[in-house]
Design an enzyme around this catalytic site. Structure first.
Site: not given
Ligand SMILES: Cc1cc2nc3c(=O)[nH]c(=O)nc-3n(C[C@H](O)[C@H](O)[C@H](O)COP(=O)(O)O)c2cc1C
Length: 310
Positions: A24, A75, A102, A133, A197, A221, A251, A274
């Site tokens: 996502s 955001g 998502n 998030c 993340t 990343g 990830g 990423t």
């Protein structure tokens, strides 16, 4: 003669051509990616987070690169539910991969509103619940770090999602990710997605201030890959192996070797994020690479590899 290898997977009752998804927020709503790669080659596609109302997201700068990854503090900027249905759904309807929307929000009611409205859409296989998030002040990660809230939101959204598959996306920013995973499974999650993340910060030493306007962002990343593999393996061994709930692991995945690591750790499928920004075609290459790996290792069915690292 090349041996036949079966890399199709069963994911929460759904048969997928292969175990590779795009993550996502890294491929928009597919139209952005269609120019650069064959989206139909994917096993699954996950949209950017959708909220009930459009969101502008955080002030800029909201992205910064690091030595082996990037920080984002977008955001949850997005076009909102109505525009998504009007403008984006028609393309998603034509796609071969299983499409997951998502969903994010500031309240449980907001999540339920989005899911309710989309639960009868033929084009959608299911939802990925973003309760992880790290870049929004209300909602976001606060849902995903408390097992009681995880249960509440998962059961409310599960009830709203009808026959659709519900994937709950976990935050790595917790003391014990298995506690959160168990709460989601007990409340009815059909699958788990990990990880989102890691909260992080980069400081500009000339201005002596954080680079991101939001101060912090989420690190993704290659830098996060070994921690993400560990977390997938932990949740697999402690929660999902027994409950048979599949994991969508990711990830820092860049290539087929990275993807295979996640599968050996316990993931049934993998999400590439990423690296789509570096090589927009990488997911397609990863699918071919997984097949090559299976041939090299004499594995006739990829299912044999799930959790095989122990
Ligand atoms: C620019 C950017 C935007 C993202 N937006 C979302 C989002 O809207 N919703 C979400 O659940 N995850 C979002 N993510 C997280 C990714 O889906 C993924 O879980 C995370 O980046 C780890 O995978 P990676 O290291 O392969 O990128 C975003 C990540 C990036 C880099």
């Amino acid at each position: 003669m090349e041996s036949n290898v079966d890399i199709s997977v069963e994911f929460a009752g759904l048969k997928l051509a292969n175990p590779v998804f795009t993550a996502s927020g890294t491929c928009g709503y597919a139209d952005e990616l269609a120019e650069f790669t064959d989206v139909d080659s994917l096993g699954g596609f996950i949209t950017k987070s959708i909220t009930a109302k459009p969101r502008m997201g955080n002030p800029v700068p909201r992205i910064v690169e690091t030595d082996s990854g990037m920080l984002n503090a977008i955001g949850l900027a997005n076009i909102g539910l109505d525009k998504f249905i009007e403008e984006k759904l028609p393309l998603l309807q034509k796609m071969k991969p299983a499409v997951f929307v998502n969903v994010a929000g500031e309240t449980i009611e907001e999540y339920v509103t989005v899911v309710n409205k989309l639960s009868s859409e033929q084009a959608i296989a299911g939802f990925e619940l973003n309760i992880s998030c790290p870049n929004v002040k209300k909602g976001g990660i606060t849902f995903g770090t408390d097992p009681v809230q995880v249960k509440d939101i998962t059961s409310a959204v599960k009830a709203a999602s009808g026959q659709k598959i519900l994937i709950v996306k976990l935050s790595p920013n917790v003391t014990d990710i298995s506690v959160i995973a168990r709460a989601a499974v007990e409340a009815g999650a059909d699958a788990l997605s990990l990880v989102n993340t890691f909260t992080a910060m980069v400081i500009d030493i000339e201005r002596q201030r954080p680079v991101l306007a939001n101060r912090t962002g989420g690190l993704s990343g290659p830098a996060i890959k070994p921690i993400a593999v560990y977390m997938v393996n932990k949740v697999y061994n402690e929660v999902t192996k027994e409950t048979k709930v599949p994991i969508l692991g990711g990830g820092g995945i860049r290539n087929a070797s990275d993807a295979v690591e996640f599968i050996l750790a316990g993931a049934t499928a993998v999400a590439v994020g990423t690296w789509n920004f570096i090589i927009p075609d990488c997911a397609k290459k990863i699918i071919g690479g997984i097949e090559d790996y299976c041939r090299r290792k004499d594995v006739s069915n990829i299912k044999e590899l799930v959790g095989a690292a122990g």
